[in-house]
Design an enzyme around this catalytic site. Sequence first.
Site, PDB file in Angstrom:
ATOM      1  N   SER A 122       0.841  -1.199   0.000  1.00 62.45           N
ATOM      2  CA  SER A 122       0.000   0.000   0.000  1.00 62.45           C
ATOM      3  C   SER A 122       0.879   1.252   0.000  1.00 62.45           C
ATOM      4  O   SER A 122       1.649   1.449  -0.938  1.00 62.45           O
ATOM      5  CB  SER A 122      -0.966  -0.058   1.185  1.00 62.45           C
ATOM      6  OG  SER A 122      -2.066   0.797   0.998  1.00 62.45           O
ATOM      7  N   ASP A 170      -1.705  14.369  12.820  1.00 61.71           N
ATOM      8  CA  ASP A 170      -1.892  15.700  12.228  1.00 61.71           C
ATOM      9  C   ASP A 170      -1.224  15.789  10.865  1.00 61.71           C
ATOM     10  O   ASP A 170      -1.814  16.279   9.896  1.00 61.71           O
ATOM     11  CB  ASP A 170      -1.352  16.788  13.152  1.00 61.71           C
ATOM     12  CG  ASP A 170      -2.192  16.954  14.413  1.00 61.71           C
ATOM     13  OD1 ASP A 170      -3.336  16.451  14.433  1.00 61.71           O
ATOM     14  OD2 ASP A 170      -1.702  17.574  15.380  1.00 61.71           O
ATOM     15  N   HIS A 224      -7.313  -6.225   0.307  1.00 60.78           N
ATOM     16  CA  HIS A 224      -6.181  -5.295   0.300  1.00 60.78           C
ATOM     17  C   HIS A 224      -5.118  -5.690   1.320  1.00 60.78           C
ATOM     18  O   HIS A 224      -3.925  -5.485   1.090  1.00 60.78           O
ATOM     19  CB  HIS A 224      -6.693  -3.887   0.597  1.00 60.78           C
ATOM     20  CG  HIS A 224      -5.625  -2.838   0.560  1.00 60.78           C
ATOM     21  ND1 HIS A 224      -4.851  -2.607  -0.561  1.00 60.78           N
ATOM     22  CD2 HIS A 224      -5.192  -1.955   1.510  1.00 60.78           C
ATOM     23  CE1 HIS A 224      -3.986  -1.629  -0.304  1.00 60.78           C
ATOM     24  NE2 HIS A 224      -4.173  -1.221   0.944  1.00 60.78           N
TER      25      HIS A 224
END
Length: 252
Positions: free
Chosen positions: A85, A173, A232
């Site tokens: 990924s 963040d 996945h």
Amino acid sequence: MLNTIVHGEPTENPPLIIAHGLYGSARNWGVIARRLSDERQVVAVDMRNHANSMWTDHHDYPDLARDLAEVIAHFDGTADVVGHSMGGKAAMALALLYGESVRKLVVADIAPVTYTHSQIQFIEAMRAVDLSKVERRSDAEQQLALHGVEKALQRFFTQSLDIKGQRWLLNLDVLASEMPKIMSFPDLNAHWAGPALFLSGGSSDYVLPEHRDRIRALFPAARFAKIPGAGHWLHAEKPREFEAAVRAFLNA
């Protein structure tokens, strides 16, 4: 340099570098890494802004590729690389930008394209967990469930939870702000002609037939294979089959 977990001793084979996906860590790959270390040294890394590696304000694929190149230079100078990924995109960028450092490349269930979906909902779910009320992982899993996170992903995410420190071992963040870069792939104007295996889950829709022309333009020696019944998270759902496919490709 990235934090690494090393399995096995150096052999006549190049070391194998494993790059995990978004929200993952080197620890996630422990079983597969240990099993593959019977034939070569295996180095699983924590990608930047994950687990025990450095936190930075930037998270794009040229940066992630440079991080991997530094690890390879430290260990041997040339390595085989497996990436899943996000880690697969980082591994592709590594081969395109630092091609001399890669012998063979395995890209697990990802293509060098921009995906229209986002993973931001998981960041929002993790942010919503009241860590002051978490005494064990199951407490966090229960809270994640309330925010729509499925069971398998609850367990996956809480592997990146520091319960005593009451914090996530993920730079949420920055991962949120850099999400558009994570979901895209840069135009690097390069190609890499080495052996590349694009290994997909048979039930996954991440690598589609229409992606193959783009893959072959960047990786002209690309080969394609699927693991039946896997989605996945093919390495977690079908670990033995994944290991066998990677081993066969590396040893061919």
